[in-house]
Motif scaffolding. Structure first.
Motif, mmCIF file in Angstrom:
data_model
loop_
_atom_site.group_PDB
_atom_site.id
_atom_site.type_symbol
_atom_site.label_atom_id
_atom_site.label_comp_id
_atom_site.label_asym_id
_atom_site.label_seq_id
_atom_site.Cartn_x
_atom_site.Cartn_y
_atom_site.Cartn_z
ATOM 1 N N TRP A 273 -15.333 6.664 13.761
ATOM 2 C CA TRP A 273 -14.445 5.547 13.439
ATOM 3 C C TRP A 273 -14.151 5.454 11.942
ATOM 4 O O TRP A 273 -13.130 4.912 11.535
ATOM 5 C CB TRP A 273 -15.029 4.213 13.935
ATOM 6 C CG TRP A 273 -16.347 3.847 13.300
ATOM 7 C CD1 TRP A 273 -17.581 4.128 13.777
ATOM 8 C CD2 TRP A 273 -16.544 3.169 12.052
ATOM 9 N NE1 TRP A 273 -18.547 3.667 12.915
ATOM 10 C CE2 TRP A 273 -17.937 3.069 11.852
ATOM 11 C CE3 TRP A 273 -15.691 2.632 11.095
ATOM 12 C CZ2 TRP A 273 -18.492 2.459 10.733
ATOM 13 C CZ3 TRP A 273 -16.241 2.026 9.983
ATOM 14 C CH2 TRP A 273 -17.618 1.936 9.810
ATOM 15 N N ALA A 274 -15.038 5.999 11.113
ATOM 16 C CA ALA A 274 -14.898 5.852 9.659
ATOM 17 C C ALA A 274 -14.086 6.974 9.009
ATOM 18 O O ALA A 274 -13.743 6.872 7.835
ATOM 19 C CB ALA A 274 -16.273 5.778 9.009
ATOM 20 N N THR A 275 -13.762 8.022 9.752
ATOM 21 C CA THR A 275 -13.091 9.175 9.135
ATOM 22 C C THR A 275 -11.719 8.838 8.568
ATOM 23 O O THR A 275 -11.278 9.473 7.611
ATOM 24 C CB THR A 275 -12.971 10.351 10.120
ATOM 25 O OG1 THR A 275 -12.247 9.916 11.264
ATOM 26 C CG2 THR A 275 -14.337 10.875 10.521
ATOM 27 N N ALA A 276 -11.041 7.840 9.123
ATOM 28 C CA ALA A 276 -9.715 7.467 8.623
ATOM 29 C C ALA A 276 -9.781 6.563 7.396
ATOM 30 O O ALA A 276 -8.760 6.307 6.759
ATOM 31 C CB ALA A 276 -8.925 6.775 9.732
ATOM 32 N N ILE A 277 -10.961 6.098 7.048
ATOM 33 C CA ILE A 277 -11.106 5.210 5.889
ATOM 34 C C ILE A 277 -11.123 6.062 4.624
ATOM 35 O O ILE A 277 -11.885 7.025 4.530
ATOM 36 C CB ILE A 277 -12.396 4.376 6.006
ATOM 37 C CG1 ILE A 277 -12.317 3.483 7.247
ATOM 38 C CG2 ILE A 277 -12.623 3.540 4.745
ATOM 39 C CD1 ILE A 277 -13.604 2.754 7.566
ATOM 40 N N PRO A 278 -10.305 5.728 3.632
ATOM 41 C CA PRO A 278 -10.258 6.537 2.407
ATOM 42 C C PRO A 278 -11.517 6.374 1.559
ATOM 43 O O PRO A 278 -12.220 5.364 1.658
ATOM 44 C CB PRO A 278 -9.028 5.983 1.669
ATOM 45 C CG PRO A 278 -8.920 4.568 2.136
ATOM 46 C CD PRO A 278 -9.399 4.573 3.577
ATOM 47 N N VAL A 279 -11.785 7.352 0.706
ATOM 48 C CA VAL A 279 -12.936 7.273 -0.189
ATOM 49 C C VAL A 279 -12.626 6.431 -1.426
ATOM 50 O O VAL A 279 -13.541 5.992 -2.122
ATOM 51 C CB VAL A 279 -13.459 8.663 -0.607
ATOM 52 C CG1 VAL A 279 -13.984 9.418 0.595
ATOM 53 C CG2 VAL A 279 -12.395 9.463 -1.317
ATOM 54 N N SER A 280 -11.360 6.211 -1.689
ATOM 55 C CA SER A 280 -10.967 5.340 -2.803
ATOM 56 C C SER A 280 -9.643 4.673 -2.455
ATOM 57 O O SER A 280 -8.927 5.121 -1.557
ATOM 58 C CB SER A 280 -10.841 6.137 -4.104
ATOM 59 O OG SER A 280 -9.794 7.080 -4.005
ATOM 60 N N ALA A 281 -9.342 3.606 -3.164
ATOM 61 C CA ALA A 281 -8.095 2.880 -2.935
ATOM 62 C C ALA A 281 -7.656 2.207 -4.228
ATOM 63 O O ALA A 281 -8.495 1.735 -5.000
ATOM 64 C CB ALA A 281 -8.277 1.837 -1.838
ATOM 65 N N THR A 282 -6.357 2.183 -4.442
ATOM 66 C CA THR A 282 -5.781 1.465 -5.579
ATOM 67 C C THR A 282 -4.940 0.324 -5.030
ATOM 68 O O THR A 282 -4.130 0.520 -4.129
ATOM 69 C CB THR A 282 -4.907 2.398 -6.436
ATOM 70 O OG1 THR A 282 -5.697 3.496 -6.888
ATOM 71 C CG2 THR A 282 -4.348 1.658 -7.642
ATOM 72 N N LEU A 283 -5.157 -0.851 -5.578
ATOM 73 C CA LEU A 283 -4.414 -2.041 -5.168
ATOM 74 C C LEU A 283 -3.716 -2.637 -6.371
ATOM 75 O O LEU A 283 -4.192 -2.503 -7.500
ATOM 76 C CB LEU A 283 -5.380 -3.108 -4.629
ATOM 77 C CG LEU A 283 -6.223 -2.737 -3.448
ATOM 78 C CD1 LEU A 283 -7.379 -3.700 -3.316
ATOM 79 C CD2 LEU A 283 -5.376 -2.795 -2.213
ATOM 80 N N ARG A 284 -2.643 -3.331 -6.108
ATOM 81 C CA ARG A 284 -1.943 -4.065 -7.165
ATOM 82 C C ARG A 284 -1.843 -5.523 -6.767
ATOM 83 O O ARG A 284 -1.453 -5.846 -5.651
ATOM 84 C CB ARG A 284 -0.553 -3.497 -7.396
ATOM 85 C CG ARG A 284 -0.594 -2.153 -8.057
ATOM 86 C CD ARG A 284 0.656 -1.952 -8.926
ATOM 87 N NE ARG A 284 0.476 -0.786 -9.770
ATOM 88 C CZ ARG A 284 -0.086 -0.800 -10.966
ATOM 89 N NH1 ARG A 284 -0.498 -1.928 -11.486
ATOM 90 N NH2 ARG A 284 -0.205 0.305 -11.664
ATOM 91 N N PHE A 285 -2.219 -6.355 -7.689
ATOM 92 C CA PHE A 285 -2.051 -7.795 -7.551
ATOM 93 C C PHE A 285 -1.167 -8.208 -8.715
ATOM 94 O O PHE A 285 -1.657 -8.394 -9.832
ATOM 95 C CB PHE A 285 -3.400 -8.517 -7.577
ATOM 96 C CG PHE A 285 -4.322 -8.089 -6.465
ATOM 97 C CD1 PHE A 285 -4.093 -8.509 -5.165
ATOM 98 C CD2 PHE A 285 -5.397 -7.258 -6.710
ATOM 99 C CE1 PHE A 285 -4.928 -8.110 -4.136
ATOM 100 C CE2 PHE A 285 -6.244 -6.850 -5.690
ATOM 101 C CZ PHE A 285 -6.005 -7.285 -4.392
ATOM 102 N N GLY A 286 0.129 -8.255 -8.477
ATOM 103 C CA GLY A 286 1.074 -8.467 -9.566
ATOM 104 C C GLY A 286 1.013 -7.284 -10.506
ATOM 105 O O GLY A 286 1.129 -6.135 -10.088
ATOM 106 N N GLU A 287 0.761 -7.532 -11.767
ATOM 107 C CA GLU A 287 0.678 -6.469 -12.772
ATOM 108 C C GLU A 287 -0.707 -5.840 -12.859
ATOM 109 O O GLU A 287 -0.905 -4.833 -13.529
ATOM 110 C CB GLU A 287 1.066 -7.017 -14.152
ATOM 111 C CG GLU A 287 2.507 -7.471 -14.236
ATOM 112 C CD GLU A 287 3.469 -6.309 -14.019
ATOM 113 O OE1 GLU A 287 3.303 -5.242 -14.645
ATOM 114 O OE2 GLU A 287 4.394 -6.480 -13.193
#
Length: 154
Positions: A60-74
């Protein structure tokens, strides 16, 4: 905006953590989730971003990325489970906040204008470390971090 930070649940989502995360605008889970049901519960509270931890090895965890970048406004936030595996230069990438887990040790520091925060472990106790979560209150380009001990060490 209030962003809840949780990590290292290892299959245990404590009621104290759910209460703390209630009312968040977004939640980031820093890995070592343990069970997919954890994510289902968190996604009922707020939009959820998750990174895979070193113990998230099941199918179930294989589709979860090892990192992620998010933006909250700037503001850019980068999440990774183990800070030792950081694969970007946050300053060069324009990242203001790096969220990690792995160590189970709550920590918050700023270096070169980048806030590094580890919410600690919200799941099973490791050694004598506290059970904790964290939050980021974001107002424009201002970030106010807060780590909260849910259950003290024994």
């Amino acid at each position: 905006m209030r962003v809840g930070l949780i990590s290292d649940t290892h299959g245990l989502l404590r009621p104290e953590a759910l209460r703390f995360l209630s009312g968040c605008d977004h939640i980031v889970h820093g890995g070592d989730i343990g069970k997919p049901e954890i994510l289902e519960h968190l996604a009922q509270i707020a939009p959820l971003t998750v990174v895979r931890g070193n113990n998230d090895r099941e199918g179930w965890a294989t589709a979860i990325p090892v990192s992620a970048t998010l933006r909250f406004g700037e503001l850019a936030l980068y999440a990774i489970h183990d800070l030792k595996e950081l694969d970007i230069d946050p300053v060069a990438a324009g990242v203001r906040v790096v969220v990690s887990g792995h160590s189970h040790k709550p920590a918050c520091s700023e270096r070169a204008g980048v806030l590094y925060i580890n919410p600690g472990s919200a799941g099973r106790r490791r050694f004598s470390l506290p059970i904790s979560c964290a939050e980021l209150v974001i107002e424009g380009d201002v970030v106010k971090p807060r780590i909260v001990t849910l259950i003290t060490a024994t």
